[in-house]
Design an enzyme around this catalytic site. Structure first.
Site, PDB file in Angstrom:
ATOM      1  N   GLU A 294      59.994  69.636   3.989  1.00  0.00           N
ATOM      2  CA  GLU A 294      61.293  69.351   4.590  1.00  0.00           C
ATOM      3  C   GLU A 294      62.413  69.507   3.552  1.00  0.00           C
ATOM      4  O   GLU A 294      62.144  69.525   2.343  1.00  0.00           O
ATOM      5  CB  GLU A 294      61.287  67.918   5.130  1.00  0.00           C
ATOM      6  CG  GLU A 294      60.276  67.677   6.262  1.00  0.00           C
ATOM      7  CD  GLU A 294      60.753  68.198   7.622  1.00  0.00           C
ATOM      8  OE1 GLU A 294      61.536  69.172   7.660  1.00  0.00           O
ATOM      9  OE2 GLU A 294      60.332  67.629   8.642  1.00  0.00           O
TER      10      GLU A 294
ATOM     11  N   HIS B 209      62.546  74.461   6.908  1.00  0.00           N
ATOM     12  CA  HIS B 209      61.285  74.039   6.289  1.00  0.00           C
ATOM     13  C   HIS B 209      60.227  75.138   6.397  1.00  0.00           C
ATOM     14  O   HIS B 209      60.251  75.941   7.327  1.00  0.00           O
ATOM     15  CB  HIS B 209      60.786  72.692   6.838  1.00  0.00           C
ATOM     16  CG  HIS B 209      60.223  72.697   8.213  1.00  0.00           C
ATOM     17  ND1 HIS B 209      60.766  71.967   9.248  1.00  0.00           N
ATOM     18  CD2 HIS B 209      59.129  73.300   8.744  1.00  0.00           C
ATOM     19  CE1 HIS B 209      60.031  72.125  10.333  1.00  0.00           C
ATOM     20  NE2 HIS B 209      59.036  72.941  10.054  1.00  0.00           N
TER      21      HIS B 209
ATOM     22  N   ASP C  78      48.922  73.002   6.974  1.00  0.00           N
ATOM     23  CA  ASP C  78      49.244  71.586   7.151  1.00  0.00           C
ATOM     24  C   ASP C  78      48.477  70.976   8.315  1.00  0.00           C
ATOM     25  O   ASP C  78      47.848  71.686   9.113  1.00  0.00           O
ATOM     26  CB  ASP C  78      50.761  71.416   7.357  1.00  0.00           C
ATOM     27  CG  ASP C  78      51.362  72.451   8.304  1.00  0.00           C
ATOM     28  OD1 ASP C  78      50.605  73.077   9.062  1.00  0.00           O
ATOM     29  OD2 ASP C  78      52.588  72.642   8.285  1.00  0.00           O
TER      30      ASP C  78
HETATM   31  C1  GLP Z   1      55.987  73.368  12.277  1.00  0.00           C
HETATM   32  C2  GLP Z   1      54.968  73.914  11.289  1.00  0.00           C
HETATM   33  C3  GLP Z   1      55.501  75.102  10.525  1.00  0.00           C
HETATM   34  C4  GLP Z   1      56.144  76.094  11.488  1.00  0.00           C
HETATM   35  C5  GLP Z   1      57.299  75.431  12.184  1.00  0.00           C
HETATM   36  C6  GLP Z   1      58.028  76.350  13.154  1.00  0.00           C
HETATM   37  O1  GLP Z   1      56.850  72.456  11.715  1.00  0.00           O
HETATM   38  N1  GLP Z   1      54.501  72.939  10.367  1.00  0.00           N
HETATM   39  O2  GLP Z   1      54.444  75.722   9.798  1.00  0.00           O
HETATM   40  O3  GLP Z   1      56.583  77.217  10.798  1.00  0.00           O
HETATM   41  O4  GLP Z   1      56.789  74.326  12.922  1.00  0.00           O
HETATM   42  O5  GLP Z   1      57.367  76.360  14.361  1.00  0.00           O
HETATM   43  P1  GLP Z   1      57.618  77.349  15.560  1.00  0.00           P
HETATM   44  O6  GLP Z   1      56.949  78.616  15.198  1.00  0.00           O
HETATM   45  O7  GLP Z   1      56.969  76.676  16.741  1.00  0.00           O
HETATM   46  O8  GLP Z   1      59.082  77.481  15.721  1.00  0.00           O
END
Ligand code: GLP
Length: 256
Positions: A136, A131, A63
């Site tokens: 979402e 998500h 993304d």
């Molecule tokens: C973002 C990304 C996801 C990721 C999520 C969790 O929203 N788009 O791909 O898995 O955050 O992030 P973190 O690893 O910082 O908790």
């Protein structure tokens, strides 16, 4: 679903890194799906420390924020460059273009690209609301790469990377759930108590669009790597922990 619970986050990252390393070894070409966020950072360090040979690897990221160009310090392009690509040469790497003049068209182009490449292994994190990528709650199960509006909770969770909440983009281009499910193999890593509720839904509750990661129960080749904190709301993890606490990691039973 194969679920492994490590004693701590570092061990979880090591386990996931080792799986990736094993899959890349001895291949002439490999398409690796990569993720951003805090979770993969430790693994990307391991790529660097190990000087892992990725010259045969094409990477595709999940993304990108809409409105941020590749050079923007909070863009996922910039994140990947800083955390991995600057030090570890890949054959090629791809991310959606966040500042494309037409985001819908860019999403279509990216979908075609990902489909034509065919992802061998997709690395995933998980959001606190369940998500994956930026799919979402409520996202259709058959969603392809698309433009999505980020929920207030996701913007709040990602605010730490920005100066202010108002700087966090409101929209993103993300691979869809169907795009992700098309990967041959998936490795999802979740660590910390923040993720415990989402993890509980993902592996122990019925699939529902309200918790997008539950779709992974239907994938034929998924490994979920957790630390004990992320597994702390799972019924079977609580029991298994008592039984096998001496091991470096243990497996738990799941729905799928
Ligand atoms: C973002 C990304 C996801 C990721 C999520 C969790 O929203 N788009 O791909 O898995 O955050 O992030 P973190 O690893 O910082 O908790």
């Amino acid at each position: 679903m194969n679920v492994l619970v490590a004693k701590n986050a570092l061990d979880a990252e090591r386990i996931a890194y080792t799986i990736i390393k094993e899959r890349l070894a001895g291949k002439n070409a490999f398409v690796l799906g990569l993720a951003t966020g805090s979770t993969p950072v430790g693994m990307y360090k391991m790529f660097k420390q190990d000087a892992l040979d990725c010259r045969h690897v094409t990477s595709v990221n999940l993304d990108e924020y809409i409105g941020l160009g590749a050079d923007h310090p909070q863009s996922y392009h910039h994140f990947m460059k800083e955390r991995l690509f600057d030090e570890v040469p890949f054959k090629e790497h791809f991310l959606p273009q966040g500042d494309a003049p037409d985001a819908e068209k860019e999403a279509e182009r990216y979908e075609q690209l990902v489909r034509s490449l065919g992802v061998d292994l997709q690395l995933l994190g998980i959001g606190e609301n369940g998500h994956i990528a930026f799919n979402e709650p409520g996202t259709a199960l058959d969603a392809k790469t698309h433009v999505t509006e980020l929920t207030a909770s996701t913007r709040e969770a990602n605010r730490r990377f920005f100066n202010e909440l108002s700087d966090v983009p409101t929209h993103a281009i993300t691979m869809g759930l169907d795009t992700i499910m098309n990967a041959r193999e998936i490795v999802l890593v979740a660590t910390g108590t923040r993720k415990a509720e989402a993890v509980h839904h993902m592996i122990e509750r019925e699939p529902t669009v309200e918790w997008p990661a539950t779709i992974l129960q239907a994938h034929p080749s998924v490994t979920i790597v957790l630390d004990v904190e992320a597994a702390s709301r799972c019924d079977d993890a609580r029991q298994a922990r008592g039984r096998e606490a001496a091991d470096r990691f243990f497996s738990i039973r799941t729905n799928a």
